[in-house]
Design a protein around this motif. Structure first.
Motif, PDB file in Angstrom:
ATOM      1  N   GLY A  27      13.743   4.155  -1.641  1.00 58.11           N
ATOM      2  CA  GLY A  27      12.317   3.872  -1.544  1.00 58.11           C
ATOM      3  C   GLY A  27      11.584   4.968  -0.782  1.00 58.11           C
ATOM      4  O   GLY A  27      10.514   5.416  -1.190  1.00 58.11           O
ATOM      5  N   VAL A  28      12.171   5.416   0.319  1.00 54.76           N
ATOM      6  CA  VAL A  28      11.567   6.490   1.105  1.00 54.76           C
ATOM      7  C   VAL A  28      11.599   7.800   0.328  1.00 54.76           C
ATOM      8  O   VAL A  28      10.616   8.551   0.309  1.00 54.76           O
ATOM      9  CB  VAL A  28      12.274   6.635   2.476  1.00 54.76           C
ATOM     10  N   LYS A  70       8.902   7.649  -2.289  1.00 57.52           N
ATOM     11  CA  LYS A  70       7.565   7.702  -1.687  1.00 57.52           C
ATOM     12  C   LYS A  70       7.222   9.108  -1.194  1.00 57.52           C
ATOM     13  O   LYS A  70       6.067   9.529  -1.242  1.00 57.52           O
ATOM     14  CB  LYS A  70       7.440   6.700  -0.545  1.00 57.52           C
ATOM     15  N   THR A  71       8.205   9.862  -0.735  1.00 56.70           N
ATOM     16  CA  THR A  71       7.950  11.218  -0.244  1.00 56.70           C
ATOM     17  C   THR A  71       7.999  12.253  -1.357  1.00 56.70           C
ATOM     18  O   THR A  71       7.820  13.441  -1.098  1.00 56.70           O
ATOM     19  CB  THR A  71       8.965  11.615   0.850  1.00 56.70           C
ATOM     20  N   CYS A  72       8.270  11.805  -2.583  1.00 56.97           N
ATOM     21  CA  CYS A  72       8.385  12.712  -3.744  1.00 56.97           C
ATOM     22  C   CYS A  72       9.521  13.708  -3.559  1.00 56.97           C
ATOM     23  O   CYS A  72       9.449  14.860  -4.007  1.00 56.97           O
ATOM     24  CB  CYS A  72       7.067  13.422  -4.035  1.00 56.97           C
ATOM     25  N   THR A  84       0.849  -1.177   0.000  1.00 59.68           N
ATOM     26  CA  THR A  84       0.000   0.000   0.000  1.00 59.68           C
ATOM     27  C   THR A  84       0.887   1.229   0.000  1.00 59.68           C
ATOM     28  O   THR A  84       1.828   1.320   0.794  1.00 59.68           O
ATOM     29  CB  THR A  84      -0.900   0.024   1.252  1.00 59.68           C
ATOM     30  N   VAL A  85       0.610   2.156  -0.892  1.00 59.79           N
ATOM     31  CA  VAL A  85       1.358   3.400  -0.960  1.00 59.79           C
ATOM     32  C   VAL A  85       0.395   4.533  -0.660  1.00 59.79           C
ATOM     33  O   VAL A  85      -0.705   4.591  -1.199  1.00 59.79           O
ATOM     34  CB  VAL A  85       1.982   3.600  -2.361  1.00 59.79           C
ATOM     35  N   SER A  86       0.812   5.428   0.233  1.00 62.14           N
ATOM     36  CA  SER A  86      -0.027   6.583   0.541  1.00 62.14           C
ATOM     37  C   SER A  86       0.847   7.811   0.700  1.00 62.14           C
ATOM     38  O   SER A  86       2.050   7.710   0.959  1.00 62.14           O
ATOM     39  CB  SER A  86      -0.836   6.337   1.818  1.00 62.14           C
ATOM     40  N   TYR A  87       0.246   8.968   0.540  1.00 61.16           N
ATOM     41  CA  TYR A  87       0.962  10.225   0.684  1.00 61.16           C
ATOM     42  C   TYR A  87       0.063  11.183   1.439  1.00 61.16           C
ATOM     43  O   TYR A  87      -1.092  11.395   1.059  1.00 61.16           O
ATOM     44  CB  TYR A  87       1.327  10.796  -0.688  1.00 61.16           C
ATOM     45  N   TYR A 113      14.388  10.804   7.670  1.00 62.06           N
ATOM     46  CA  TYR A 113      14.249   9.351   7.715  1.00 62.06           C
ATOM     47  C   TYR A 113      15.425   8.774   8.492  1.00 62.06           C
ATOM     48  O   TYR A 113      16.580   9.041   8.169  1.00 62.06           O
ATOM     49  CB  TYR A 113      14.211   8.787   6.297  1.00 62.06           C
TER      50      TYR A 113
END
Length: 154
Positions: free
Chosen positions: A89-90, A93-95, A15-18, A70
């Protein structure tokens, strides 16, 4: 060719969320190594900065505003392992469009080791594939720091 029904092999779901909890205008801007050191230094515990090594990543957007910090790894007295796959990856995910990596030397010394140079280069190369710049690598101690960028090594 043998086929297997999907029910035979349970799959891992990703699951990916922002979610943004701080307005962009309220995020600090980091434009030099001193600002990065002062910001990151708050994420080290004074009681153990001289005891064990930690590796942290300051994630930035295209305006050099802080997206977050992070905590990539915590190690022993003389080293820690920072995994570029987890760090990238982090960042993805954080753009993030840039990152400043940092770790402490429990000895208090600031001279980069060969391993410090290698992880910097590895992260630079990996980040470049995704247009994520490594703008600095800081070696932090309780009262001072070394900047790869200030020394022309990034």
């Amino acid at each position: 060719m043998t086929t297997f029904p999907l029910t035979t092999f349970p799959l891992v779901e990703i699951t990916v969320s922002y979610s943004q909890s701080v307005k962009k205008s309220e995020r600090p801007i980091i434009t030099n190594s001193q600002q990065a050191y002062e910001y990151l230094r708050r994420y080290w515990n004074d009681d153990v900065i001289d005891l064990y090594e930690e590796f942290k990543v300051l994630l930035l957007n295209s305006a050099n505003r802080v997206l977050g910090v992070y905590e990539a790894s915590r190690g022993g007295l003389t080293g820690t392992v920072a995994d570029p796959r987890l760090i990238l990856g982090v960042a993805i995910k954080t753009c993030a469009t840039a990152m400043i990596v940092a770790h402490n030397h429990p000895s208090g010394g600031h001279t980069p080791s060969r391993a410090d140079e290698q992880i910097t280069e590895k992260l630079k190369q990996a980040g470049a594939l995704f247009d994520i710049r490594v703008t600095d690598h800081l070696i932090i101690s309780a009262d001072d720091y070394y900047s790869f960028a200030d020394e022309g090594r990034v």
